[in-house]
Structure formats: structure tokens, C-alpha cells
Scaffold this active site. Structure first.
Site, PDB file in Angstrom:
ATOM      1  N   LYS A 244      43.674  18.140 -10.610  1.00 49.50           N
ATOM      2  CA  LYS A 244      42.542  18.563 -10.094  1.00 49.50           C
ATOM      3  C   LYS A 244      42.075  20.051 -10.313  1.00 49.50           C
ATOM      4  CE  LYS A 244      43.593  19.710  -5.820  1.00 49.50           C
ATOM      5  NZ  LYS A 244      43.280  21.100  -4.962  1.00 49.50           N
TER       6      LYS A 244
ATOM      7  N   THR B   9      37.380  19.492  -4.966  1.00 51.98           N
ATOM      8  CA  THR B   9      37.914  20.803  -5.300  1.00 51.98           C
ATOM      9  C   THR B   9      36.922  21.404  -6.309  1.00 51.98           C
ATOM     10  OG1 THR B   9      40.000  20.053  -4.851  1.00 51.98           O
ATOM     11  CG2 THR B   9      39.643  22.003  -6.406  1.00 51.98           C
TER      12      THR B   9
END
Length: 383
Positions: free
Chosen positions: A218, A275
Site C-alpha cells: 500500500k 494511505t
């Protein structure tokens, strides 16, 4: 906004005798923002909490002022945290360990835990990444140097400042060891119970590869999203990168023995969404500044900021290549941050790649009919 302390310090419900037993004493190793936030969570859950830090001035701030001003500003921490720079003191008699140091230090730190902590104390790794060279996930690194004890991971969509301030937060606690033990007696269940408070909600998993791949990849996808946002592209572009990045995470997780379902949970999709969508993320912020035209040396005004996605872009693609997987978004980010390819060229190559299918079972690929137009669309990113 910090929630009222009373909300976090209400007594936990009485656990039935057949339920899991919480860990009474938890050592949190790492005095950065997230380590300090987790220590505050553990203390609010009424655990005896030791926080190990490298810097005595920061330790003194935690002890004397109930703050970690360097990393968390004015956020008030929970009462009862014992802050120390003595690793042996932090680990002495600890029932469980939360290892919250950077991914590049996990091998060294886990080995020291293996020497100093009680032999049955589990290690829950909170760093996200893949080790350079070996291609091991962080839990695998810890298991290699601290054999014979349960190894797990704690991960999920968590910004440290919000966690420390008591905002409602959910995480996944995973541990694949203890297969002969009843599920409710396993280390993951016990740690989840140990950290649950009025605002902090853990979920339990036995899929370490699934949750750890999500945490590593991620960060790489967030850099790609940041670059597009910094270059002025909108939400359509970000949604496309997030979705296709999630697909890459699933493929890698399955190759390593994980579950696609796990990657759609908190440790995968949840962490990915957070994120990739906020300037609070160092990885997104790094990409955003690169997309604005700053060089690698100019981002963050030249300050040394840890951006895990830069390292993970290399380690994730190294591992994928070894496994025979193609991860085009991760490869694109690697070409920018490690190989020095111009941003516009890298994105144009990704966007003009052959048109594929969803679902995978359709097994269809068609050459892109407008490669020249794609190259023109992204050429401004090279200037």
C-alpha cells in the site's frame, strides 16, 4: 480533538472463564509516533505498559509530561506508561511485545528480543515491508532470528496522531502460530483483547501473509496516487490506481499463501484507502511533491523523512519477479524512485499498456489503440 479520558479508562467487561486471557504486561519497542500511540492504547486498556525509546529526552517527556512532543505534539498520553531507554528493563517479565521500529531494524531488534524477553512472550511486528535481499515479510524475519515463540503482526488504517488522540480506530491482529491451541487462546486473540478500549477496536486473523502484503504494498501505491494528485489529476485517477493496486496486493498475497479476502480487510484495502488519500501519509506526501515537479533531493525541504514506499517499491518488485508475478504499478513506482525514469514516461507506459480484463478468468488482452495520445497526455510530467 482528543476524546475525554473517561471514555478510554472505563473498566473492561468481565471476561468469562472460557474466553481469552489478556496479556497483563506489554512492552512496546519504538518511541516514534505510532509506537507511542500504541503504548497509550495499551495503558488505556489498563495493561502494565513499558515503552522503549532510544532518546532519553523523549523518554523524559513521556514520563514527566505524558507527551511525546517530538512526534505527537501536544497530544496527552494515557497515564501509567513506563518510558525507558533500557531494552532489558522494558522486556523484563513482559507477557507480549509490540515491535514498532522501522522495517530495516526488525532483524536486529527481533534478535535482541529473542535474547531478553521471556521465552513464551509473542512478538507482534508493527512495521510494514519486505526485507531487502531475502524477500521475507517482517514476521518471517522475526521468526528466523527469534525462533520458538509466537510471531504476529498488528496492522490496519491508523494515523498515529488520531490513534493517540483516541479517535475510533480499527486494526487487524494476526498470528498464524499456535495451531494446536483453541482459537480463543491463540496469541492474536489474546493481544486483541489486551488492546481493546472504548475507541480502539482490534479484529483477529490467522492470515499473516495476507495482512503483511497489504501493509507493504500500500505504501508503494500511495506514492503513485500522490504523484497523480501533485500533477493535478483528480479522483478518477486515484480510484483507478487504488483499485488496480489492490489487485496487485491480492496476487502477491495469494502467491505467498495468503487469502484474497484478507486483502480486502483492514490490513489491505482499509490501509490502502487511508494511505492513498491523505497528506498525513508520508508516502502520499512524497509522491505529491514529486508530482509537483520537485526532485528526490527537494522533497520535504531536504529533511531526512522515512518514506517506506521507496524501499518497498524495490523489495516488493524483487519478490514479485522471483515469484513470476507482474506488478505494473509497483514496477512503475520503482522505475521512478529507484531507476530515475522521468515520471511522465513511467505513467505513459503504464497507462498505454495492453487493455486487460476484469475478472481475471476472462483471460483477454488487447493492444492499446491510442499509445501516442497517452504519451502526449503525460508528457508534461517530465518537465
Amino acid at each position: 480533538m482528543t476524546l475525554p479520558e473517561s471514555l478510554e479508562t472505563r473498566p473492561l467487561p468481565i471476561i468469562a472463564p472460557k474466553g481469552p486471557r489478556p496479556y497483563d504486561t506489554i512492552a512496546v519497542l519504538g518511541g516514534g509516533a505510532f509506537g507511542t500511540a500504541l503504548a497509550s492504547v495499551a495503558a488505556r486498556a489498563q495493561r502494565e505498559t513499558r515503552l522503549w525509546l532510544r532518546d532519553e529526552s523523549v523518554a523524559a517527556d513521556v514520563r514527566d509530561n505524558r507527551r511525546n512532543t517530538r512526534y505527537l505534539g501536544d497530544i496527552k498520553l494515557a497515564k501509567g506508561i513506563t518510558a525507558t531507554t533500557d531494552l532489558a528493563e522494558a522486556l523484563d517479565g513482559a507477557d507480549a511485545v509490540l515491535l514498532v521500529t522501522p522495517s530495516t531494524t526488525i532483524r536486529e531488534m527481533a534478535a535482541r528480543i529473542g535474547e531478553l524477553a521471556p521465552p513464551d512472550a509473542p512478538i507482534f511486528v508493527c512495521a510494514k515491508g519486505i526485507e531487502s535481499g531475502s524477500g521475507l515479510l517482517m514476521s518471517e524475519v522475526a521468526a528466523e532470528v527469534a525462533p520458538g515463540r509466537p510471531i504476529g503482526a498488528l496492522t490496519g488504517p491508523t494515523f498515529a496522531t488520531e490513534t493517540a488522540a483516541g479517535h475510533p480506530t480499527a486494526v487487524t491482529v494476526a498470528c498464524s502460530s499456535g495451531v494446536r491451541v483453541r482459537p480463543m487462546e491463540r496469541a492474536a486473540a489474546r493481544m486483541a483483547l489486551s488492546l481493546a478500549t472504548g475507541a480502539f477496536r482490534p479484529y483477529i486473523s490467522d492470515d499473516l501473509p495476507g495482512v503483511e502484503v497489504g501493509g507493504a504494498v500500500k505504501n508503494v501505491v500511495a506514492i503513485a496516487c500522490g504523484i497523480l494528485a501533485g500533477a493535478g489529476f483528480g479522483e478518477n485517477s486515484r480510484a483507478a490506481i487504488i483499485t488496480r493496486g489492490l489487485s496487485e496486493m491480492k496476487e502477491l498475497a495469494v502467491k505467498l499463501g495468503g487469502s484474497r479476502e484478507t486483502v480486502t480487510g483492514l490490513g489491505g484495502l482499509g490501509d490502502l484507502m487511508l494511505t492513498c488519500s491523505s497528506p498525513q501519509s508520508r508516502n502520499f506526501s512524497y509522491g505529491f511533491q514529486r508530482g509537483q515537479g520537485r526532485s528526490d533531493d527537494e522533497v520535504f525541504d531536504g529533511r531526512p523523512v522515512v518514506v517506506e514506499g521507496r524501499h518497498n517499491a524495490v523489495t516488493a518488485t524483487d519478490l514479485a519477479r522471483r515469484l513470476g508475478l507482474h506488478m505494473p504499478i509497483c514496477e512503475m513506482v520503482r522505475s521512478i524512485v529507484d531507476d530515475g525514469e522521468p515520471i511522465g514516461d513511467a505513467f505513459a507506459r503504464f497507462w498505454s499498456s495492453p487493455i486487460g480484463a476484469e475478472p481475471r478468468a476472462l483471460d483477454l488482452e488487447i493492444a492499446h489503440p491510442a499509445v501516442d495520445a497517452v504519451e502526449r497526455r503525460f508528457e508534461d510530467l517530465n518537465t
